[in-house]
Design an enzyme around this catalytic site. Structure first.
Site, PDB file in Angstrom:
ATOM      1  N   SER A 143       0.865  -1.187   0.000  1.00  0.00           N
ATOM      2  CA  SER A 143       0.000   0.000   0.000  1.00  0.00           C
ATOM      3  C   SER A 143       0.890   1.221   0.000  1.00  0.00           C
ATOM      4  O   SER A 143       2.031   1.166   0.477  1.00  0.00           O
ATOM      5  CB  SER A 143      -0.894   0.010   1.251  1.00  0.00           C
ATOM      6  OG  SER A 143      -1.567   1.256   1.386  1.00  0.00           O
ATOM      7  N   TYR A 156      -2.354  -1.454  10.168  1.00  0.00           N
ATOM      8  CA  TYR A 156      -2.352  -1.564   8.714  1.00  0.00           C
ATOM      9  C   TYR A 156      -1.030  -1.083   8.140  1.00  0.00           C
ATOM     10  O   TYR A 156      -0.409  -1.761   7.308  1.00  0.00           O
ATOM     11  CB  TYR A 156      -3.517  -0.746   8.156  1.00  0.00           C
ATOM     12  CG  TYR A 156      -3.731  -0.892   6.666  1.00  0.00           C
ATOM     13  CD1 TYR A 156      -4.677  -1.785   6.175  1.00  0.00           C
ATOM     14  CD2 TYR A 156      -3.017  -0.126   5.751  1.00  0.00           C
ATOM     15  CE1 TYR A 156      -4.894  -1.925   4.813  1.00  0.00           C
ATOM     16  CE2 TYR A 156      -3.223  -0.256   4.386  1.00  0.00           C
ATOM     17  CZ  TYR A 156      -4.163  -1.153   3.923  1.00  0.00           C
ATOM     18  OH  TYR A 156      -4.364  -1.284   2.575  1.00  0.00           O
TER      19      TYR A 156
END
Length: 257
Positions: A143, A156
């Site tokens: 990401s 995350y």
């Protein structure tokens, strides 16, 4: 020779789009996900001889062993592993309220799962490299949050950052038989690529679109096509890299006025 890919987190979003894209390109795909309902939907729409689905929590070692035993029974080698599993919701709330269990959930769903699946896939990936006399590929879906953050996305961000580091470590450890790269998606609209019960059509403002230098928000197909390129001979000199596919957002300076 028909090639086989293994895709985790295959039920929805980027994973679903990648399954469909690769099968459209003639691949056979083993699709793994915790969401059995989503996998059943995919299986109903794709050729049975090109798709194997397996429902499993890939953060658990025994589940990964069972999944890869089924894959090995179905295919004697694999040219590609896509580590895409993870928790899509990044927001954890304030650090002082984040429990260890919730933190571990993000780590296991993405980073631990990638470790377990990569380790389990090695015999299949090496078998392809030996049979085809070409490198196999691992593509890790990280990401842009691996290199920049929003507030309160601790688990995350840590999982994706760890996966980015695992990428270059595996690249220098597993080559030349296996090339390992990562894709770091930015804002990818996955609403239309969810299972039917969760499917949604986006309604983004012009401002949201225009904040991207390319003039639009990303689509799962953008990632799927990049995965196919990283799995193919055109990227044969590429390993250990993280490719940001974000419409240029990580290169854009934004000021509050």
């Amino acid at each position: 020779m028909t090639k086989t890919a293994i895709i985790t987190g295959a039920g929805n979003g980027i994973g679903r789009a990648t399954v469909i894209h690769l099968i459209g390109e003639g691949w056979r795909v083993a699709a793994l996900d915790k969401d059995g309902e989503a996998l059943d939907e995919i299986a109903a729409s794709l050729p049975a001889d090109q798709l194997l689905t397996f429902t499993a929590d890939l953060g658990e070692e025994d589940a990964v062993k069972s999944a890869f035993k089924a894959i090995a029974d179905w295919a004697d080698n694999a040219a590609l592993l896509v580590n895409n599993s993870g928790i899509a919701q990044p927001h954890a709330g304030p650090l002082e309220d984040l429990t260890l269990d919730k933190w571990q959930g993000w780590i296991d769903a993405s980073l631990t799962a990638a470790f377990l699946c990569s380790r389990a896939a090695l015999p299949l990936l090496r078998a392809h490299a030996n049979a085809a006399d070409e490198a196999s590929a691992i593509v890790n879906i990280t990401s842009t949050r691996a290199i920049q953050s929003e507030p309160d996305t601790f688990g995350y961000a840590a999982a994706k950052g760890g996966l980015a580091a695992l990428t270059h470590c595996m690249a220098v450890s597993l080559g030349p038989q296996i090339r390992v790269n990562a894709i770091a998606p930015g804002w990818i609209e996955t609403g239309p690529w969810q299972k039917e019960a969760n499917r949604a059509q986006p309604d983004h403002s012009a401002k949201a679109e225009k904040q991207h230098p390319v003039g639009r928000i990303g689509k799962p197909q953008d990632i799927a096509e990049a995965v196919a390129w990283l799995a193919g001979p055109a990227s044969g000199f590429v390993t250990g890299q993280q490719l940001a596919i974000d419409g240029g957002m990580t290169r854009k300076m934004i000021y509050v006025s």
